[in-house]
Design an enzyme around this catalytic site. Sequence first.
Site, short mmCIF file in Angstrom:
data_model
loop_
_atom_site.label_atom_id
_atom_site.label_comp_id
_atom_site.label_asym_id
_atom_site.label_seq_id
_atom_site.Cartn_x
_atom_site.Cartn_y
_atom_site.Cartn_z
N HIS A 68 1.12 -0.70 -0.06
CA HIS A 68 0.20 -0.12 -0.44
C HIS A 68 0.67 1.16 0.18
O HIS A 68 2.45 1.35 -0.01
CB HIS A 68 -1.51 0.20 1.07
CG HIS A 68 -0.36 -0.61 2.43
ND1 HIS A 68 -0.63 0.90 3.01
CD2 HIS A 68 0.03 -0.86 3.78
CE1 HIS A 68 -0.19 0.82 4.50
NE2 HIS A 68 0.47 -0.46 4.28
N ASP A 182 5.88 1.13 6.39
CA ASP A 182 4.84 1.32 6.15
C ASP A 182 4.08 2.04 5.72
O ASP A 182 3.14 3.08 6.17
CB ASP A 182 4.25 0.81 7.55
CG ASP A 182 2.82 0.18 8.17
OD1 ASP A 182 2.05 0.26 6.83
OD2 ASP A 182 2.05 0.24 8.87
N GLU A 214 -5.07 1.31 2.94
CA GLU A 214 -4.88 0.84 3.60
C GLU A 214 -5.10 0.88 4.82
O GLU A 214 -5.62 0.56 6.04
CB GLU A 214 -3.36 -0.42 3.43
CG GLU A 214 -2.96 -1.39 4.20
CD GLU A 214 -3.14 -1.69 5.01
OE1 GLU A 214 -2.97 -2.21 5.85
OE2 GLU A 214 -2.54 -0.14 5.42
N GLU A 215 -4.68 1.78 5.53
CA GLU A 215 -4.66 2.64 6.84
C GLU A 215 -5.94 3.13 7.48
O GLU A 215 -5.78 2.38 8.35
CB GLU A 215 -3.04 3.53 6.92
CG GLU A 215 -2.25 2.76 7.07
CD GLU A 215 -1.04 2.40 7.65
OE1 GLU A 215 -2.34 1.93 8.92
OE2 GLU A 215 -0.22 1.86 7.46
N ASP A 237 3.49 -6.49 3.16
CA ASP A 237 3.81 -4.99 3.88
C ASP A 237 4.80 -5.20 4.66
O ASP A 237 5.70 -6.02 4.86
CB ASP A 237 2.34 -5.10 5.19
CG ASP A 237 1.81 -4.05 5.59
OD1 ASP A 237 1.78 -3.13 5.81
OD2 ASP A 237 0.60 -3.60 5.47
N HIS A 325 4.21 2.77 12.70
CA HIS A 325 3.00 3.79 12.85
C HIS A 325 3.88 4.52 14.00
O HIS A 325 3.42 5.47 14.91
CB HIS A 325 2.19 2.67 13.91
CG HIS A 325 0.69 2.38 12.58
ND1 HIS A 325 -0.33 2.44 12.57
CD2 HIS A 325 1.43 1.65 12.35
CE1 HIS A 325 -1.07 1.71 12.34
NE2 HIS A 325 0.61 1.19 11.12
#
Length: 361
Positions: A68, A182, A214-215, A237, A325
């Site tokens: 993504h 990510d 995606e997130e 991922d 994240h």
Amino acid sequence: MTKLDATLTMLKDLTDAKAISGNEKEARDVMEGYIKDYADEVYTDNLGSLIAKKTGKQDGPKVMVAGHLDEVGFMVTRIDDKGFLYFQTIGGWWSQVMLAQRVTIVTDKGDVTGVIGSKPPHILSPEARKKPVDIKDMFIDIGASSKEEALEFGVKPGNSVVPYFEFTPLKNEKMLLAKAWDNRIGCAIAIEVLKQLKDVEHPNIVYGVGTIQEEVGLRGARTSAQLIQPDIGFGVDVGIAGDTPGITEQEADSKLGDGPQLILYDASMISHKGVRDLVVQTAEEHQIPFQYSTVPGGGTDSGSIHLTANGVPSLSITIATRYIHSHAAILHRDDFENAVKLIVETIKKLDRETVQQLILA
């Protein structure tokens, strides 16, 4: 920074790109620039996911390799009279990794630098120092003296706010520090898979995909998979690394450098046994290291891909990554390269007969 080779330059360009969920254009343009020379056709779905098609055998099964494009970040929701910005988180954030961090506000007039404001400890009571600050109480300081000046800078509600960090190889140059691993590492895997298949015969049609949003719910994987109608899906991922202080083996036991992770289970999907068995067999045949992992609290694009049409046998292959994240994360170059090798060697086996056998496994 030491001089970067071609692979590291690609990784730098991908991770430095600013592209939160809902505004992925910058990362999409970078990915397209790198993947177009290895594809027969490059196009997007109607929401903006990038699809690069590489045909091996015209009537072969369709194999989707999806990373993504989007990264976690923020969106400006309000500007107060003093010029401070308030925001909505985009993707999952933990408040303790946010305060006093530099951010970039993406505006029509150009980028604006800011910092998530914090109180100095000198004015905090002992009790206040022990309490995390609620995200709803945070703000961004861009150095504006008023709302009018912030607007003159080009800032307005709806602007993307992107964590700021520059790609940096560490002293051990296989350890790579950057924002947005990510999931720009998944985009890099899709690029490299098509690159390594460029002059190789393979019995299928491969789609290297950079999905959007995606997130915030695996959304681009859903629309792009509906367009492609794949027979086999690989979500690529980041995964959870368990090799830092404070994480128990029960929580996560993967280690950087020990190979790509095969996700047995996550909150969005149980991995397909037939696909998983073929990948494990391929890894063992080619002596490619790998790790098993589970992520009960999250999901990948495979979660949407496997539910497309009447079902798509799918597996998530991920790269163990520290500090995801947040503003900066670390992964190991060997894991990236072994993930590419594993997927390429598996794709070479995915003819129509093998795919049919996997479905019945």
